[in-house]
Design a protein around this motif. Structure first.
Motif, mmCIF file in Angstrom:
data_model
loop_
_atom_site.group_PDB
_atom_site.id
_atom_site.type_symbol
_atom_site.label_atom_id
_atom_site.label_comp_id
_atom_site.label_asym_id
_atom_site.label_seq_id
_atom_site.Cartn_x
_atom_site.Cartn_y
_atom_site.Cartn_z
ATOM 1 N N ASP A 21 0.833 -1.194 0.000
ATOM 2 C CA ASP A 21 0.000 0.000 0.000
ATOM 3 C C ASP A 21 0.874 1.252 0.000
ATOM 4 O OD1 ASP A 21 -1.521 2.267 1.488
ATOM 5 O OD2 ASP A 21 -3.062 0.857 0.801
ATOM 6 N N VAL A 29 0.257 4.288 0.879
ATOM 7 C CA VAL A 29 0.116 5.117 2.084
ATOM 8 C C VAL A 29 0.998 4.563 3.193
ATOM 9 C CG1 VAL A 29 -1.485 5.900 3.882
ATOM 10 C CG2 VAL A 29 -2.221 5.862 1.490
ATOM 11 N N ARG A 60 4.601 5.301 2.493
ATOM 12 C CA ARG A 60 4.905 6.707 2.764
ATOM 13 C C ARG A 60 5.071 6.952 4.260
ATOM 14 N NH1 ARG A 60 7.676 10.871 2.571
ATOM 15 N NH2 ARG A 60 6.625 12.876 2.498
ATOM 16 N N VAL A 111 0.147 12.742 5.447
ATOM 17 C CA VAL A 111 -0.534 11.722 4.645
ATOM 18 C C VAL A 111 -1.892 12.232 4.148
ATOM 19 C CG1 VAL A 111 -1.538 9.406 4.722
ATOM 20 C CG2 VAL A 111 0.714 9.823 5.714
ATOM 21 N N GLN A 112 -2.613 12.954 4.987
ATOM 22 C CA GLN A 112 -3.894 13.499 4.554
ATOM 23 C C GLN A 112 -3.703 14.466 3.395
ATOM 24 O OE1 GLN A 112 -4.985 14.536 8.751
ATOM 25 N NE2 GLN A 112 -7.055 14.094 8.004
ATOM 26 N N GLU A 166 -1.109 14.580 1.222
ATOM 27 C CA GLU A 166 -0.570 13.928 0.025
ATOM 28 C C GLU A 166 -1.544 12.951 -0.623
ATOM 29 O OE1 GLU A 166 3.227 12.166 0.908
ATOM 30 O OE2 GLU A 166 4.129 14.106 1.392
ATOM 31 N N PHE A 167 -2.366 12.271 0.186
ATOM 32 C CA PHE A 167 -3.225 11.221 -0.353
ATOM 33 C C PHE A 167 -4.709 11.573 -0.302
ATOM 34 C CE2 PHE A 167 0.702 9.057 0.650
ATOM 35 C CZ PHE A 167 0.880 8.215 -0.434
ATOM 36 N N HIS A 186 -4.234 2.846 8.747
ATOM 37 C CA HIS A 186 -2.927 2.461 8.200
ATOM 38 C C HIS A 186 -1.887 2.347 9.316
ATOM 39 C CE1 HIS A 186 -3.817 2.421 3.942
ATOM 40 N NE2 HIS A 186 -4.480 3.560 4.079
#
Length: 131
Positions: free
Chosen positions: A9, A11, A14, A33-34, A36-37, A47
């Motif tokens: 995955d 995420v 990352r 992460v929020q 970027e994804f 995750h």
């Protein structure tokens, strides 16, 4: 879950990249992460949970914060699996190293021994020098 299932995955990969430089609070991980994804905070938490439950991360409480860090144990399993295939890229890296060294010699003005020899005509054998 197998290590490659966890790492499959983007995420989760990352998150591990972020943690490779050291421990981070869950909130800081979530913010990156929020952004970027485009996933929600509960999605990021899921995750993090998968990484933690499969041994890729450790978490410790510091007051109300949760600090995450990489646990290298499952990464060693991945490294052992990859060992069988490492020769495929090591040969290319060795060739790249040779070319880089040749470029450095040429930049210093040193001649490349391979280029200073006269080219052989195709199909001819090299002559042996007699003493």
């Amino acid at each position: 879950m197998h290590a490659f299932d966890v790492l499959g995955d983007p995420v989760r990969r990352r998150i591990l990249e972020l943690l490779a430089d050291g421990e981070m609070p869950a909130g800081a991980i979530g913010a990156v992460v929020q952004k970027e994804f485009g996933i929600t905070q509960p999605g990021v938490s899921q995750h993090l949970r998968v990484l933690r439950e499969n041994g890729f991360t450790t978490v410790r409480a510091e007051g109300t914060r949760r600090l995450y860090a990489v646990d290298p144990t499952p990464l060693r399993e991945v490294d052992r699996w990859l060992e069988r295939y490492r020769h495929f890229w090591n040969q290319r890296l060795d060739a790249l190293e040779t070319e880089l060294a040749r470029g450095r010699r040429q930049a210093r003005g040193g001649a490349d021994p391979a280029e200073s020899r006269p080219a052989r005509r195709s199909g001819t054998k090299p002559r042996r020098l007699r003493a």
